[in-house]
Design a protein around this motif. Structure first.
Motif, PDB file in Angstrom:
ATOM      1  N   SER A 243     -13.723  24.133  16.334  1.00  0.00           N
ATOM      2  CA  SER A 243     -12.912  22.930  16.110  1.00  0.00           C
ATOM      3  C   SER A 243     -11.932  23.147  14.959  1.00  0.00           C
ATOM      4  CB  SER A 243     -13.820  21.736  15.806  1.00  0.00           C
ATOM      5  OG  SER A 243     -14.691  21.471  16.870  1.00  0.00           O
ATOM      6  N   VAL A 244     -12.431  23.711  13.852  1.00  0.00           N
ATOM      7  CA  VAL A 244     -11.573  24.010  12.704  1.00  0.00           C
ATOM      8  C   VAL A 244     -10.477  24.998  13.117  1.00  0.00           C
ATOM      9  CG1 VAL A 244     -11.482  25.122  10.426  1.00  0.00           C
ATOM     10  CG2 VAL A 244     -13.339  23.540  10.969  1.00  0.00           C
ATOM     11  N   LYS A 245     -10.856  26.000  13.881  1.00  0.00           N
ATOM     12  CA  LYS A 245      -9.900  27.019  14.351  1.00  0.00           C
ATOM     13  C   LYS A 245      -8.791  26.381  15.185  1.00  0.00           C
ATOM     14  CE  LYS A 245      -9.828  31.545  16.707  1.00  0.00           C
ATOM     15  NZ  LYS A 245      -8.954  31.288  17.851  1.00  0.00           N
ATOM     16  N   ARG A 246      -9.172  25.470  16.052  1.00  0.00           N
ATOM     17  CA  ARG A 246      -8.197  24.796  16.917  1.00  0.00           C
ATOM     18  C   ARG A 246      -7.202  23.989  16.086  1.00  0.00           C
ATOM     19  NH1 ARG A 246     -11.011  22.500  22.039  1.00  0.00           N
ATOM     20  NH2 ARG A 246     -10.244  24.339  23.122  1.00  0.00           N
ATOM     21  N   TYR A 247      -7.712  23.291  15.065  1.00  0.00           N
ATOM     22  CA  TYR A 247      -6.828  22.503  14.201  1.00  0.00           C
ATOM     23  C   TYR A 247      -5.942  23.394  13.329  1.00  0.00           C
ATOM     24  CZ  TYR A 247      -8.991  18.015  15.381  1.00  0.00           C
ATOM     25  OH  TYR A 247      -9.422  16.877  16.033  1.00  0.00           O
ATOM     26  N   LEU A 248      -6.487  24.506  12.863  1.00  0.00           N
ATOM     27  CA  LEU A 248      -5.677  25.435  12.071  1.00  0.00           C
ATOM     28  C   LEU A 248      -4.554  26.031  12.904  1.00  0.00           C
ATOM     29  CD1 LEU A 248      -8.354  27.370   9.963  1.00  0.00           C
ATOM     30  CD2 LEU A 248      -6.407  26.091   9.039  1.00  0.00           C
ATOM     31  N   GLU A 249      -4.877  26.416  14.116  1.00  0.00           N
ATOM     32  CA  GLU A 249      -3.888  27.073  14.976  1.00  0.00           C
ATOM     33  C   GLU A 249      -2.714  26.163  15.318  1.00  0.00           C
ATOM     34  OE1 GLU A 249      -6.697  30.364  17.299  1.00  0.00           O
ATOM     35  OE2 GLU A 249      -6.268  28.434  18.269  1.00  0.00           O
ATOM     36  N   GLN A 250      -2.957  24.881  15.417  1.00  0.00           N
ATOM     37  CA  GLN A 250      -1.839  23.987  15.740  1.00  0.00           C
ATOM     38  C   GLN A 250      -1.251  23.317  14.492  1.00  0.00           C
ATOM     39  OE1 GLN A 250      -3.568  21.176  18.532  1.00  0.00           O
ATOM     40  NE2 GLN A 250      -3.829  19.640  16.931  1.00  0.00           N
ATOM     41  N   GLY A 251      -1.696  23.768  13.321  1.00  0.00           N
ATOM     42  CA  GLY A 251      -1.107  23.295  12.065  1.00  0.00           C
ATOM     43  C   GLY A 251      -1.433  21.860  11.721  1.00  0.00           C
ATOM     44  N   SER A 252      -2.608  21.386  12.120  1.00  0.00           N
ATOM     45  CA  SER A 252      -2.973  19.990  11.858  1.00  0.00           C
ATOM     46  C   SER A 252      -3.297  19.722  10.391  1.00  0.00           C
ATOM     47  CB  SER A 252      -4.175  19.590  12.718  1.00  0.00           C
ATOM     48  OG  SER A 252      -3.802  19.492  14.071  1.00  0.00           O
ATOM     49  N   TYR A 253      -3.919  20.713   9.721  1.00  0.00           N
ATOM     50  CA  TYR A 253      -4.258  20.527   8.306  1.00  0.00           C
ATOM     51  C   TYR A 253      -3.005  20.747   7.455  1.00  0.00           C
ATOM     52  CZ  TYR A 253      -9.068  21.133   9.997  1.00  0.00           C
ATOM     53  OH  TYR A 253     -10.258  21.012  10.668  1.00  0.00           O
ATOM     54  N   ALA A 254      -2.622  19.722   6.704  1.00  0.00           N
ATOM     55  CA  ALA A 254      -1.448  19.851   5.845  1.00  0.00           C
ATOM     56  C   ALA A 254      -1.704  20.907   4.766  1.00  0.00           C
ATOM     57  CB  ALA A 254      -1.118  18.518   5.202  1.00  0.00           C
TER      58      ALA A 254
ATOM     59  N   VAL B 251       0.854  -1.180   0.000  1.00  0.00           N
ATOM     60  CA  VAL B 251       0.000   0.000   0.000  1.00  0.00           C
ATOM     61  C   VAL B 251       0.892   1.232   0.000  1.00  0.00           C
ATOM     62  CG1 VAL B 251      -1.704   1.286   1.323  1.00  0.00           C
ATOM     63  CG2 VAL B 251      -1.881  -1.199   1.153  1.00  0.00           C
ATOM     64  N   ILE B 252       0.630   2.145  -0.931  1.00  0.00           N
ATOM     65  CA  ILE B 252       1.477   3.320  -1.128  1.00  0.00           C
ATOM     66  C   ILE B 252       0.743   4.597  -0.723  1.00  0.00           C
ATOM     67  CG2 ILE B 252       2.819   4.649  -2.812  1.00  0.00           C
ATOM     68  CD1 ILE B 252       3.900   1.812  -2.283  1.00  0.00           C
ATOM     69  N   ASN B 253       1.383   5.417   0.101  1.00  0.00           N
ATOM     70  CA  ASN B 253       0.848   6.716   0.495  1.00  0.00           C
ATOM     71  C   ASN B 253       1.155   7.725  -0.613  1.00  0.00           C
ATOM     72  OD1 ASN B 253       0.295   6.184   3.569  1.00  0.00           O
ATOM     73  ND2 ASN B 253       2.347   5.379   3.189  1.00  0.00           N
ATOM     74  N   PHE B 254       0.112   8.453  -1.080  1.00  0.00           N
ATOM     75  CA  PHE B 254       0.374   9.389  -2.183  1.00  0.00           C
ATOM     76  C   PHE B 254      -0.109  10.815  -1.915  1.00  0.00           C
ATOM     77  CE2 PHE B 254      -3.836   7.686  -3.171  1.00  0.00           C
ATOM     78  CZ  PHE B 254      -4.542   8.813  -3.591  1.00  0.00           C
ATOM     79  N   ALA B 255      -0.853  11.027  -0.834  1.00  0.00           N
ATOM     80  CA  ALA B 255      -1.301  12.388  -0.524  1.00  0.00           C
ATOM     81  C   ALA B 255      -1.646  12.500   0.957  1.00  0.00           C
ATOM     82  CB  ALA B 255      -2.513  12.777  -1.377  1.00  0.00           C
ATOM     83  N   GLN B 256      -0.958  13.389   1.628  1.00  0.00           N
ATOM     84  CA  GLN B 256      -1.176  13.609   3.049  1.00  0.00           C
ATOM     85  C   GLN B 256      -2.303  14.615   3.265  1.00  0.00           C
ATOM     86  OE1 GLN B 256       2.038  14.414   6.400  1.00  0.00           O
ATOM     87  NE2 GLN B 256       1.789  16.238   5.166  1.00  0.00           N
ATOM     88  N   LEU B 257      -3.190  14.338   4.220  1.00  0.00           N
ATOM     89  CA  LEU B 257      -4.278  15.267   4.521  1.00  0.00           C
ATOM     90  C   LEU B 257      -4.038  16.003   5.838  1.00  0.00           C
ATOM     91  CD1 LEU B 257      -7.070  16.122   3.276  1.00  0.00           C
ATOM     92  CD2 LEU B 257      -8.099  14.681   5.044  1.00  0.00           C
ATOM     93  N   THR B 258      -3.594  15.280   6.866  1.00  0.00           N
ATOM     94  CA  THR B 258      -3.303  15.915   8.159  1.00  0.00           C
ATOM     95  C   THR B 258      -1.864  15.611   8.551  1.00  0.00           C
ATOM     96  OG1 THR B 258      -4.063  14.025   9.462  1.00  0.00           O
ATOM     97  CG2 THR B 258      -5.706  15.691   8.871  1.00  0.00           C
ATOM     98  N   GLN B 259      -1.266  16.531   9.312  1.00  0.00           N
ATOM     99  CA  GLN B 259       0.157  16.394   9.609  1.00  0.00           C
ATOM    100  C   GLN B 259       0.498  16.462  11.105  1.00  0.00           C
ATOM    101  OE1 GLN B 259       1.845  19.610   7.330  1.00  0.00           O
ATOM    102  NE2 GLN B 259       1.072  21.194   8.699  1.00  0.00           N
TER     103      GLN B 259
END
Length: 330
Positions: free
Chosen positions: A276-287, A103-111
């Motif tokens: 929730s989105v704000k919290r994830y954005l602030e800690q850089g969770s969304y790649a 299985v090959i990873n080809f696109a990261q969504l969260t980091q």
């Protein structure tokens, strides 16, 4: 008369053949995605769907929630889905089992990890040593939330298996309900559940495992090596759509993102979604890019090694193909 019948038969066959070709073409451009769970953590994916970024690339996407890493990987390996959105560690588990078609990873969504440490009681001046001797409601053994959680605890000098009472026998979908009913003093939760508990007075967010455990290829789109070999153009279009969505989320407010993804969270309040989105954005969770980074991959290996789940270290190039992400970035 006979000639007319032959002509009509020939026309019918042509139309049937053309219809079959059209049907095949539609099928060839359809991608079945299995997401490991439904989560605000995956906001860019729902943005890609709602904003028509997949359609712009000529793709039809069918999304299903496959509920759990094991079930998601089983669905991928059996061909029930084409692409899995799941933790990168699952690709390593398959590799460790000696898969002929890795299985090959080809696109990261969260980091980053997407969980937060939630305390039943308010904890002003919280110190990680406060967890010693407590009852901790954890996640499934071998899954990324649990491994990242243990990695963080060890970083702070806490042995998760001797310094506290670690509960791991509750299904992922039932963890929040178990905590709400009185199990555990601390729990590891994703958004929006963490914010919902805060609003309801059932818990208090006191730390972020995402911040503490560092950059990780936490949730990644992956597929079988054979699928990539047969569908390179399709995989590229998929990566393009994800890049568009990642850029969109970075350039728009949490409120705009919350409004866009609302159809996927019909029972969740808009304010909770936005926070929730704000919290994830602030800690850089969304790649910001679907590209998997080598440093983050090595951190993943460290986390798995610390948890005793890694047989041997695997180079990023063995299980990741960044060519699609790099082209999408251009």
């Amino acid at each position: 008369m006979k000639g007319k019948r032959y002509a009509m038969l020939a026309m019918a066959l042509v139309m049937l053949f053309a219809g079959a070709l059209a049907g095949c073409g539609g099928k060839e451009n359809t991608v079945k995605i299995g997401e490991v769970t439904r989560s605000v953590f995956y906001a860019p994916q729902y943005v890609a769907l709602e904003k028509g970024f997949f359609e712009e690339e000529g793709l039809k996407v069918e999304l299903q929630t496959t509920a759990g890493g094991d079930k998601t990987m089983t669905a991928l390996l059996s061909g029930a889905i084409d692409v899995a959105l799941v933790g990168a560690e699952t690709s390593i588990y398959v590799y460790q089992q000696g898969a002929e078609d890795p299985v090959i990873n080809f696109a990261q969504l969260t980091q980053t990890d997407g969980t937060f440490l939630v305390s039943r009681e308010a904890a002003p001046g919280f110190d990680w040593n406060d967890l010693k001797g407590s009852v901790f409601l954890g996640q499934r053994k071998g899954g990324m939330p649990q491994m990242a959680g243990e990695f963080t605890l060890k970083k702070h000098g806490i042995d998760p298996h001797s310094d506290l009472e670690l509960i791991q026998n509750i299904e992922f979908a039932n963890i929040a309900a178990a905590f709400a009913s009185g199990t555990g003093q601390y729990v590891q939760l994703f958004e929006p559940q963490a914010s919902i508990f805060e609003r309801e007075g059932k818990g208090h967010v006191i730390a972020s495992f995402g911040t503490e455990s560092g950059r990780l290829p936490y949730t990644v789109y992956m597929t079988k090596q054979s699928y990539i070999a047969q569908n390179k153009e399709l995989v590229q279009k998929f990566a393009n759509a994800i890049q568009k969505a990642q850029t969109w989320v970075q350039e728009h407010s949490p409120e705009e993102t919350a409004k866009t993804i609302a159809p996927y969270f019909k029972d969740t309040d808009q304010e909770i979604l936005a926070s929730s989105v704000k919290r994830y954005l602030e800690q850089g969770s969304y790649a910001e890019s679907p590209r998997l980074e080598e440093a983050a991959w090595n951190n993943l290996l460290d986390v798995m090694e610390s948890a005793g789940e890694l047989k041997q270290r695997v180079e990023l190039g063995e299980l990741a193909d960044n060519s699609f992400a790099e082209s999408a970035g251009k």
